[in-house]
Design a protein around this motif. Structure first.
Motif, PDB file in Angstrom:
ATOM      1  N   VAL A 151     146.815   3.740  19.602  1.00  0.00           N
ATOM      2  CA  VAL A 151     145.596   3.401  19.038  1.00  0.00           C
ATOM      3  C   VAL A 151     145.470   2.412  17.842  1.00  0.00           C
ATOM      4  O   VAL A 151     144.780   1.480  18.122  1.00  0.00           O
ATOM      5  CB  VAL A 151     144.386   4.762  18.904  1.00  0.00           C
ATOM      6  CG1 VAL A 151     143.497   4.215  18.086  1.00  0.00           C
ATOM      7  CG2 VAL A 151     144.181   5.432  19.993  1.00  0.00           C
ATOM      8  N   LEU A 152     146.310   2.743  17.088  1.00  0.00           N
ATOM      9  CA  LEU A 152     146.420   1.525  15.927  1.00  0.00           C
ATOM     10  C   LEU A 152     147.114   0.254  16.387  1.00  0.00           C
ATOM     11  O   LEU A 152     146.327  -0.786  15.850  1.00  0.00           O
ATOM     12  CB  LEU A 152     147.590   2.260  14.820  1.00  0.00           C
ATOM     13  CG  LEU A 152     147.862   1.312  13.700  1.00  0.00           C
ATOM     14  CD1 LEU A 152     146.611   1.210  12.834  1.00  0.00           C
ATOM     15  CD2 LEU A 152     148.947   2.193  12.670  1.00  0.00           C
ATOM     16  N   GLY A 153     147.968   0.144  17.314  1.00  0.00           N
ATOM     17  CA  GLY A 153     148.258  -0.959  17.820  1.00  0.00           C
ATOM     18  C   GLY A 153     147.399  -1.735  18.565  1.00  0.00           C
ATOM     19  O   GLY A 153     147.219  -2.890  18.656  1.00  0.00           O
ATOM     20  N   ILE A 154     146.405  -1.013  19.388  1.00  0.00           N
ATOM     21  CA  ILE A 154     145.358  -1.807  20.224  1.00  0.00           C
ATOM     22  C   ILE A 154     144.247  -2.333  19.208  1.00  0.00           C
ATOM     23  O   ILE A 154     143.754  -3.372  19.169  1.00  0.00           O
ATOM     24  CB  ILE A 154     144.681  -0.721  21.181  1.00  0.00           C
ATOM     25  CG1 ILE A 154     145.734  -0.408  22.282  1.00  0.00           C
ATOM     26  CG2 ILE A 154     143.321  -1.266  21.571  1.00  0.00           C
ATOM     27  CD1 ILE A 154     145.055   0.908  23.330  1.00  0.00           C
ATOM     28  N   ILE A 155     144.020  -1.633  18.293  1.00  0.00           N
ATOM     29  CA  ILE A 155     143.000  -2.307  17.118  1.00  0.00           C
ATOM     30  C   ILE A 155     143.417  -3.397  16.418  1.00  0.00           C
ATOM     31  O   ILE A 155     142.804  -4.332  16.174  1.00  0.00           O
ATOM     32  CB  ILE A 155     142.906  -0.991  16.320  1.00  0.00           C
ATOM     33  CG1 ILE A 155     141.910   0.197  16.783  1.00  0.00           C
ATOM     34  CG2 ILE A 155     141.970  -1.592  14.980  1.00  0.00           C
ATOM     35  CD1 ILE A 155     141.760   1.333  16.001  1.00  0.00           C
ATOM     36  N   GLY A 156     144.822  -3.355  16.003  1.00  0.00           N
ATOM     37  CA  GLY A 156     145.303  -4.518  15.287  1.00  0.00           C
ATOM     38  C   GLY A 156     145.432  -5.770  16.226  1.00  0.00           C
ATOM     39  O   GLY A 156     145.158  -6.934  15.865  1.00  0.00           O
ATOM     40  N   THR A 157     145.747  -5.419  17.351  1.00  0.00           N
ATOM     41  CA  THR A 157     145.620  -6.561  18.351  1.00  0.00           C
ATOM     42  C   THR A 157     144.401  -7.112  18.762  1.00  0.00           C
ATOM     43  O   THR A 157     144.225  -8.379  18.866  1.00  0.00           O
ATOM     44  CB  THR A 157     146.369  -6.096  19.769  1.00  0.00           C
ATOM     45  OG1 THR A 157     147.757  -5.905  19.431  1.00  0.00           O
ATOM     46  CG2 THR A 157     146.388  -7.354  20.666  1.00  0.00           C
ATOM     47  N   ALA A 158     143.246  -6.426  18.754  1.00  0.00           N
ATOM     48  CA  ALA A 158     142.019  -6.811  19.133  1.00  0.00           C
ATOM     49  C   ALA A 158     141.351  -7.352  18.084  1.00  0.00           C
ATOM     50  O   ALA A 158     140.604  -8.530  18.224  1.00  0.00           O
ATOM     51  CB  ALA A 158     141.372  -5.408  19.653  1.00  0.00           C
ATOM     52  N   ILE A 159     141.711  -7.177  16.890  1.00  0.00           N
ATOM     53  CA  ILE A 159     141.047  -7.818  15.528  1.00  0.00           C
ATOM     54  C   ILE A 159     141.700  -8.969  15.232  1.00  0.00           C
ATOM     55  O   ILE A 159     141.050  -9.960  14.583  1.00  0.00           O
ATOM     56  CB  ILE A 159     141.164  -6.523  14.376  1.00  0.00           C
ATOM     57  CG1 ILE A 159     139.826  -7.186  13.447  1.00  0.00           C
ATOM     58  CG2 ILE A 159     142.533  -6.898  13.613  1.00  0.00           C
ATOM     59  CD1 ILE A 159     138.561  -6.508  14.047  1.00  0.00           C
ATOM     60  N   ALA A 160     142.855  -9.310  15.538  1.00  0.00           N
ATOM     61  CA  ALA A 160     143.792 -10.508  15.188  1.00  0.00           C
ATOM     62  C   ALA A 160     142.929 -11.827  15.362  1.00  0.00           C
ATOM     63  O   ALA A 160     143.019 -12.742  14.717  1.00  0.00           O
ATOM     64  CB  ALA A 160     145.033 -10.533  15.695  1.00  0.00           C
ATOM     65  N   PRO A 161     142.279 -12.059  16.622  1.00  0.00           N
ATOM     66  CA  PRO A 161     141.623 -13.202  17.004  1.00  0.00           C
ATOM     67  C   PRO A 161     140.583 -13.715  16.048  1.00  0.00           C
ATOM     68  O   PRO A 161     140.129 -14.949  16.089  1.00  0.00           O
ATOM     69  CB  PRO A 161     141.312 -12.967  18.485  1.00  0.00           C
ATOM     70  CG  PRO A 161     142.117 -11.881  18.957  1.00  0.00           C
ATOM     71  CD  PRO A 161     142.280 -11.211  17.724  1.00  0.00           C
ATOM     72  N   PHE A 162     140.266 -12.821  15.426  1.00  0.00           N
ATOM     73  CA  PHE A 162     138.966 -13.083  14.481  1.00  0.00           C
ATOM     74  C   PHE A 162     139.429 -14.238  13.383  1.00  0.00           C
ATOM     75  O   PHE A 162     138.698 -14.876  12.646  1.00  0.00           O
ATOM     76  CB  PHE A 162     138.475 -11.967  13.667  1.00  0.00           C
ATOM     77  CG  PHE A 162     137.258 -11.203  14.690  1.00  0.00           C
ATOM     78  CD1 PHE A 162     136.032 -11.454  14.607  1.00  0.00           C
ATOM     79  CD2 PHE A 162     137.858 -10.046  15.622  1.00  0.00           C
ATOM     80  CE1 PHE A 162     135.192 -11.068  15.609  1.00  0.00           C
ATOM     81  CE2 PHE A 162     136.865  -9.334  16.161  1.00  0.00           C
ATOM     82  CZ  PHE A 162     135.724  -9.806  16.469  1.00  0.00           C
ATOM     83  N   THR A 163     140.687 -14.439  13.242  1.00  0.00           N
ATOM     84  CA  THR A 163     141.332 -15.466  12.022  1.00  0.00           C
ATOM     85  C   THR A 163     140.890 -16.795  12.452  1.00  0.00           C
ATOM     86  O   THR A 163     140.739 -17.527  11.680  1.00  0.00           O
ATOM     87  CB  THR A 163     142.655 -15.170  11.947  1.00  0.00           C
ATOM     88  OG1 THR A 163     143.400 -15.342  13.382  1.00  0.00           O
ATOM     89  CG2 THR A 163     143.096 -13.840  11.292  1.00  0.00           C
ATOM     90  N   PHE A 164     140.552 -17.174  13.921  1.00  0.00           N
ATOM     91  CA  PHE A 164     140.116 -18.315  14.339  1.00  0.00           C
ATOM     92  C   PHE A 164     138.727 -18.835  13.602  1.00  0.00           C
ATOM     93  O   PHE A 164     138.381 -20.079  13.808  1.00  0.00           O
ATOM     94  CB  PHE A 164     140.024 -18.410  15.845  1.00  0.00           C
ATOM     95  CG  PHE A 164     141.405 -18.281  16.511  1.00  0.00           C
ATOM     96  CD1 PHE A 164     142.269 -19.226  16.333  1.00  0.00           C
ATOM     97  CD2 PHE A 164     141.810 -17.424  17.372  1.00  0.00           C
ATOM     98  CE1 PHE A 164     143.664 -19.232  16.902  1.00  0.00           C
ATOM     99  CE2 PHE A 164     143.032 -16.979  17.896  1.00  0.00           C
ATOM    100  CZ  PHE A 164     143.762 -18.172  17.603  1.00  0.00           C
ATOM    101  N   LEU A 165     138.087 -17.722  13.113  1.00  0.00           N
ATOM    102  CA  LEU A 165     136.784 -17.928  12.748  1.00  0.00           C
ATOM    103  C   LEU A 165     136.970 -18.464  11.150  1.00  0.00           C
ATOM    104  O   LEU A 165     135.739 -18.788  10.511  1.00  0.00           O
ATOM    105  CB  LEU A 165     135.733 -16.891  12.666  1.00  0.00           C
ATOM    106  CG  LEU A 165     135.590 -16.429  14.229  1.00  0.00           C
ATOM    107  CD1 LEU A 165     134.539 -15.068  14.088  1.00  0.00           C
ATOM    108  CD2 LEU A 165     134.796 -17.351  15.116  1.00  0.00           C
ATOM    109  N   ILE A 166     137.818 -18.537  10.488  1.00  0.00           N
ATOM    110  CA  ILE A 166     138.134 -18.613   9.270  1.00  0.00           C
ATOM    111  C   ILE A 166     138.361 -20.146   8.799  1.00  0.00           C
ATOM    112  O   ILE A 166     139.086 -20.902   9.437  1.00  0.00           O
ATOM    113  CB  ILE A 166     139.068 -18.022   8.730  1.00  0.00           C
ATOM    114  CG1 ILE A 166     139.053 -16.440   8.739  1.00  0.00           C
ATOM    115  CG2 ILE A 166     139.565 -18.148   7.197  1.00  0.00           C
ATOM    116  CD1 ILE A 166     140.396 -15.676   8.441  1.00  0.00           C
ATOM    117  N   ASP A 167     137.569 -20.543   7.926  1.00  0.00           N
ATOM    118  CA  ASP A 167     137.794 -21.884   7.451  1.00  0.00           C
ATOM    119  C   ASP A 167     138.194 -21.955   5.740  1.00  0.00           C
ATOM    120  O   ASP A 167     138.035 -20.988   5.085  1.00  0.00           O
ATOM    121  CB  ASP A 167     136.530 -22.976   7.604  1.00  0.00           C
ATOM    122  CG  ASP A 167     137.014 -24.189   7.613  1.00  0.00           C
ATOM    123  OD1 ASP A 167     138.101 -24.651   7.367  1.00  0.00           O
ATOM    124  OD2 ASP A 167     136.004 -24.993   8.059  1.00  0.00           O
TER     125      ASP A 167
END
Length: 436
Positions: A151-167
């Motif tokens: 479960v911890l691995g799934i959460i970490g993987t799912a949240i990582a793409p949000f970094t594309f929103l950072i400027d």
């Protein structure tokens, strides 16, 4: 989420995976140990890569950590091999975590004006303890140890793409300090000892204040991290199950989150020059609360423990953005001061965990494996260090410069009006100067 994840399930993980309690303690402690070199390198990486690219690095490390950690749950592995892979996964997470924590104050400096900077620092800083609270709640609820790690691995993987929103920064700097490049990290280190050729710290008093803040901030963050890692091991010997232990840790963090959300905007808009005063008010209360655990961690004392967790959470997490902002104001180097403060927090946490693990009573004690001596050490140490806060002056040099620039510049009329209003509240004239 990963650093306290194994705390509430420590005893279950020991029986299911064949690991020792000391090994499980290291699954949290490794993050504090590796945080230190990582935090001190991040200011250099920020200069080289910028905020956006450095955030991508953190996301990649988080994904690697997730699945290396899960690979350690394969049933054919020996207990030592299994622990080694989970430990390696935790190590990757240890390098990802400080990227976002250390850069939080720099992000708020880049993007927010005087009306929102402390609030923005609070939101980024709170993300870490919120993740810790969620981790403590989830880890004992989602199944056995292997399922928990998945479960911890799934959460970490799912949240990582949000970094594309950072400027990295907006087109126009919101404040004077945001328009200036921070000096190199080595310059800050020289500045702290009074050897920098072009000092940004206003006086020796500012240097003393930053040392006080570093010690107090480091001790309080270290105590909180240690309690999160050792919650189950502290509470179970006196009769509290893993679910109750997890709720106590989550109560500390979630009540603190509510308090920080309420108070941070007040420090931006009303109590803008009262950070040092607030520190002198809240920090001693916090020290007394940690000290009280020596007597409170006893059987059938659930209500009192939840009250103490609430006091610690409200005081500690209200102080978290205040400490970070004071460090930035004193040094005028957001990412550098943040790096030092978070490194101190993890250094103290690392020391606390090692010492308290060593002070655990043996199986023949009453009750067996209790951590009474550990609580005595932690409470006494915290109380001694927090008394230094009474020697803090806490002049907010960076904020003063931003306000002076807002008065003399017509580029940001709204911020200028806010500064004038703040002047009037403090008894000043709030005059507007012509543009030089």
């Amino acid at each position: 989420m990963s650093w306290p994840w194994f705390g509430p399930i420590a005893n279950d993980a020991a029986s299911e995976m064949g690991w020792t309690l000391n090994q499980i303690t290291w699954l949290g402690n490794i993050q504090a140990a590796l945080y230190l070199p990582a935090a001190l390198v991040i200011p250099h990486l920020y200069v080289w890569l910028g905020l956006r690219k450095l955030s991508y690095v953190g996301a990649i490390l988080l994904i690697i950590a997730s699945w290396v950690r899960y690979s350690g749950t394969v049933g054919t592995l020996t207990s030592n091999a299994s622990f080694g892979l989970v430990f390696l996964g935790q190590a990757f997470a240890s390098f990802a975590q400080p990227i976002y924590q250390v850069l939080g104050p720099k992000y708020s400096e880049n993007w927010f004006d005087l009306k929102g900077r402390t609030t923005a620092t609070m939101i980024v800083a709170m993300a870490n303890p919120v993740g810790g609270a969620i981790g403590q709640l989830l880890s004992p609820l989602v199944g056995d140890t292997k399922t928990s790690i998945l479960v911890l691995g799934i959460i970490g993987t799912a949240i990582a793409p949000f970094t594309f929103l950072i400027d990295t920064h907006p087109p126009t700097p919101p404040t004077f300090s945001a328009s200036k490049k921070s000096p190199p990290f080595t310059h800050l280190l020289l500045d702290i000892v009074g050897k920098a050729p072009d000092s940004r710290m206003s006086s020796n008093r500012a240097r003393t204040d930053f040392i006080i803040i570093s010690l107090v901030f480091g001790t309080l963050v270290g105590a909180t991290n240690t309690f999160s890692i050792l919650t189950n091991q502290i509470m179970e010997p006196v009769g509290y199950d893993s679910g109750t232990s997890g709720l106590m840790g989550a109560t500390l963090l979630l009540t603190g989150l509510v308090a920080a959300v309420i108070t941070a905007p007040l420090f931006d808009r009303v109590l803008t020059h009262r950070l040092a005063f607030t520190s002198k008010l809240l920090v001693p209360i916090l020290g007394a609360a940690w000290l009280s655990l020596i007597w409170a961690v006893t059987p059938n004392n659930t209500a009192a423990l939840f009250v103490i967790m609430t006091i610690i959470g409200v005081s500690a997490l209200t102080m978290l953005p205040i400490g970070l902002e004071l460090g930035c104001d004193l040094t005028q180097n957001a990412e550098g001061s943040s790096s030092i403060l978070w490194a101190m927090g993890n250094l103290m946490g690392f020391i606390f965990v090692l010492v308290e693990n060593h002070l655990r009573a043996g199986p023949d004690a009453h009750p067996p494996n209790n951590m009474k001596q550990s609580l005595i050490f932690q409470g006494s140490f915290v109380m001694a260090i927090v008394l230094l806060i009474f020697f803090l002056e806490g002049k907010q040099t960076r904020k003063d410069l931003d306000e002076q620039h807002a008065r003399s510049s017509g580029l940001n009329p709204e911020a200028r009006r806010d500064v004038q209003s703040d002047d009037r509240m403090r008894g000043g004239e709030g005059t507007t100067d012509t543009v030089p």
